[in-house]
Scaffold this active site. Structure first.
Site, PDB file in Angstrom:
ATOM      1  N   ASP A  54      -9.742  -0.480  14.510  1.00 44.33           N
ATOM      2  CA  ASP A  54     -10.444  -0.622  13.228  1.00 44.33           C
ATOM      3  C   ASP A  54     -11.820   0.049  13.229  1.00 44.33           C
ATOM      4  OD1 ASP A  54      -8.280  -2.075  12.271  1.00 44.33           O
ATOM      5  OD2 ASP A  54      -9.103  -3.974  12.984  1.00 44.33           O
TER       6      ASP A  54
ATOM      7  N   HIS B 125      -8.013  -1.002   6.065  1.00 42.77           N
ATOM      8  CA  HIS B 125      -8.350  -2.274   6.705  1.00 42.77           C
ATOM      9  C   HIS B 125      -8.958  -3.207   5.659  1.00 42.77           C
ATOM     10  CE1 HIS B 125      -9.295  -5.009   9.954  1.00 42.77           C
ATOM     11  NE2 HIS B 125     -10.478  -5.175   9.406  1.00 42.77           N
TER      12      HIS B 125
ATOM     13  N   ASN C  82       0.836  -1.212   0.000  1.00 47.39           N
ATOM     14  CA  ASN C  82       0.000   0.000   0.000  1.00 47.39           C
ATOM     15  C   ASN C  82       0.863   1.251   0.000  1.00 47.39           C
ATOM     16  OD1 ASN C  82      -3.061  -0.401   0.147  1.00 47.39           O
ATOM     17  ND2 ASN C  82      -2.296  -1.993   1.531  1.00 47.39           N
TER      18      ASN C  82
ATOM     19  N   ASN D 114      -5.984   4.842   8.096  1.00 39.93           N
ATOM     20  CA  ASN D 114      -5.628   3.421   8.072  1.00 39.93           C
ATOM     21  C   ASN D 114      -6.405   2.738   6.944  1.00 39.93           C
ATOM     22  OD1 ASN D 114      -4.542   0.905   9.129  1.00 39.93           O
ATOM     23  ND2 ASN D 114      -6.591   0.478   9.939  1.00 39.93           N
TER      24      ASN D 114
ATOM     25  N   GLU E 204     -10.720   3.272  19.216  1.00 37.84           N
ATOM     26  CA  GLU E 204     -11.114   1.865  19.141  1.00 37.84           C
ATOM     27  C   GLU E 204     -10.508   1.243  17.888  1.00 37.84           C
ATOM     28  OE1 GLU E 204     -14.694   3.936  18.793  1.00 37.84           O
ATOM     29  OE2 GLU E 204     -13.100   4.824  19.992  1.00 37.84           O
TER      30      GLU E 204
ATOM     31  N   ARG F 219       3.610  -0.494  25.593  1.00 35.49           N
ATOM     32  CA  ARG F 219       3.044   0.288  24.490  1.00 35.49           C
ATOM     33  C   ARG F 219       3.261   1.788  24.632  1.00 35.49           C
ATOM     34  NH1 ARG F 219       0.272  -2.945  21.244  1.00 35.49           N
ATOM     35  NH2 ARG F 219      -0.659  -4.796  22.161  1.00 35.49           N
TER      36      ARG F 219
ATOM     37  N   ARG G 234       0.145  -2.676  14.742  1.00 37.25           N
ATOM     38  CA  ARG G 234       0.306  -2.379  16.169  1.00 37.25           C
ATOM     39  C   ARG G 234      -1.001  -1.803  16.705  1.00 37.25           C
ATOM     40  NH1 ARG G 234       4.049  -3.998  19.416  1.00 37.25           N
ATOM     41  NH2 ARG G 234       3.673  -2.136  20.667  1.00 37.25           N
TER      42      ARG G 234
HETATM   43  C1  GAR Z   1      -3.179  -4.918   3.939  1.00 38.19           C
HETATM   44  O1  GAR Z   1      -4.067  -5.875   3.428  1.00 38.19           O
HETATM   45  C2  GAR Z   1      -3.853  -4.060   4.968  1.00 38.19           C
HETATM   46  O2  GAR Z   1      -5.201  -3.806   4.691  1.00 38.19           O
HETATM   47  C3  GAR Z   1      -3.718  -4.900   6.207  1.00 38.19           C
HETATM   48  O3  GAR Z   1      -2.430  -5.445   6.122  1.00 38.19           O
HETATM   49  C4  GAR Z   1      -2.068  -5.584   4.751  1.00 38.19           C
HETATM   50  C5  GAR Z   1      -0.749  -4.889   4.553  1.00 38.19           C
HETATM   51  O4  GAR Z   1      -0.260  -5.082   3.255  1.00 38.19           O
HETATM   52  N1  GAR Z   1      -3.889  -4.111   7.388  1.00 38.19           N
HETATM   53  C6  GAR Z   1      -4.518  -4.535   8.482  1.00 38.19           C
HETATM   54  O5  GAR Z   1      -4.950  -5.666   8.614  1.00 38.19           O
HETATM   55  C7  GAR Z   1      -4.632  -3.506   9.596  1.00 38.19           C
HETATM   56  N2  GAR Z   1      -5.692  -3.830  10.482  1.00 38.19           N
HETATM   57  P1  GAR Z   1       0.909  -4.187   2.692  1.00 38.19           P
HETATM   58  O6  GAR Z   1       2.019  -4.176   3.754  1.00 38.19           O
HETATM   59  O7  GAR Z   1       1.343  -4.885   1.453  1.00 38.19           O
HETATM   60  O8  GAR Z   1       0.374  -2.809   2.438  1.00 38.19           O
END
Ligand code: GAR
Length: 214
Positions: free
Chosen positions: A141, A105, A13, A103, A139, A61, A87
Site C-alpha cells: 500500500d 486502496h 471496481n 492499485n 512495500e 508466494r 494478495r
Molecule cells: C475495495 O474497497 C478496495 O479498495 C479494497 O478492496 C475492496 C474491493 O472491492 N482493496 C484493498 O483493501 C487493497 N488493499 P471490489 O472487489 O468491489 O472492487
C-alpha cells in the site's frame, strides 16, 4: 491499451472500469486468485476472458506469483489493475510490472495502510477519509499516488456506511486513472517522479491527481 484486471472478490471496481467504456482501453482479461470470486460472473457476462489462478494450489508466494505472471503475460497487457486483489505480492512480481501496475486502496494513503481501514479510521476519529489510486511498489500500500478522493466521516457512521461512501469514490477515481493511462498522461520525469500531464482535475474538489504538470 490492453488491460488485465486482478480481483479476489466482489469486483465492483473492475465493473466500474469496464462500464466506464474508456476509449483506447480494452479489458482483455479478468483474473482471480479465488475460484468463487463474485466478480467473475460479471466479466463472463460481458464476454471478457476470465481465468482463475488459485493461490491455495501453490507452494508459497514465489510459485504463485510466477504462475500468475505467466497468465497475465499471455494477454500481453500494457496496464495491470489490482481491483480488490487481496494478495501480498513478491518483489520480483512487482518489479516485473514496474510503472504499469496500479492499485486502489480504501484510505487516504499513507494513512491506514493494510486491512480494516474504515474501522481504524473511525477509531482514530478522523473527519475526512477516502480512497487512493497508486502505482504498485514493493512495500504494501505504497508507491506514487496517482489520484485521491476524500469523503467526510459523518456522525453515526459505522464501518459499513463509511465503506460504502469510500467505495463510491473509488468507482469515480479508478476509471479516471485508467483513462489517464490510455491517454498517455501518466509519465515519469527524469528524477523518477510520477506526473499526470495536462489534467485539470485538480479543479474538481476532492478528486485530484497526485501531481500535475501542464
Ligand atoms: C475495495 O474497497 C478496495 O479498495 C479494497 O478492496 C475492496 C474491493 O472491492 N482493496 C484493498 O483493501 C487493497 N488493499 P471490489 O472487489 O468491489 O472492487
Amino acid at each position: 491499451m490492453r488491460v488485465v484486471i486482478l480481483i479476489s472478490g466482489r469486483g465492483s471496481n473492475m465493473q466500474a472500469i469496464v462500464e466506464a467504456g474508456i476509449a483506447g482501453a480494452e479489458v482483455v482479461a479478468v483474473i482471480s486468485n479465488r475460484p468463487d470470486a463474485e466478480g467473475l460472473a460479471f466479466a463472463r457476462e460481458r464476454g471478457i476472458e476470465t481465468c482463475v489462478v488459485d493461490h491455495t494450489r501453490f507452494d508459497g508466494r514465489e510459485a504463485f506469483d510466477r504462475a500468475l505472471a505467466t497468465h497475465i503475460d499471455a494477454f500481453a497487457p500494457q496496464l495491470i489493475v489490482l481491483a480488490g486483489f487481496m494478495r501480498v505480492l513478491t518483489d520480483g512480481f512487482v518489479a516485473h510490472y514496474h510503472g504499469r501496475m496500479i492499485n486502489v486502496h480504501p484510505s487516504l494513503l499513507p494513512a491506514f495502510q493494510g486491512l480494516h481501514t474504515h474501522r481504524r479510521a473511525l477509531e482514530a476519529g478522523v473527519r475526512i477519509h477516502g480512497a487512493t489510486v497508486h502505482l504498485v511498489s514493493p512495500e504494501l500500500d505504497s508507491g506514487p499516488i496517482l489520484a485521491q478522493a476524500a469523503v467526510p466521516v459523518l456522525p453515526g457512521d459505522d464501518p459499513a456506511s463509511l465503506a460504502a461512501r469510500v467505495l463510491a469514490a473509488e468507482h469515480r477515481i479508478y476509471p479516471q486513472v485508467v483513462r489517464w493511462f490510455a491517454e498517455g498522461r501518466i509519465r515519469t520525469d527524469s528524477e523518477g517522479r510520477v506526473r499526470v500531464h495536462g489534467e485539470a482535475a485538480a479543479e474538481r474538489a476532492l478528486c485530484v491527481p497526485g501531481a500535475i504538470e501542464a
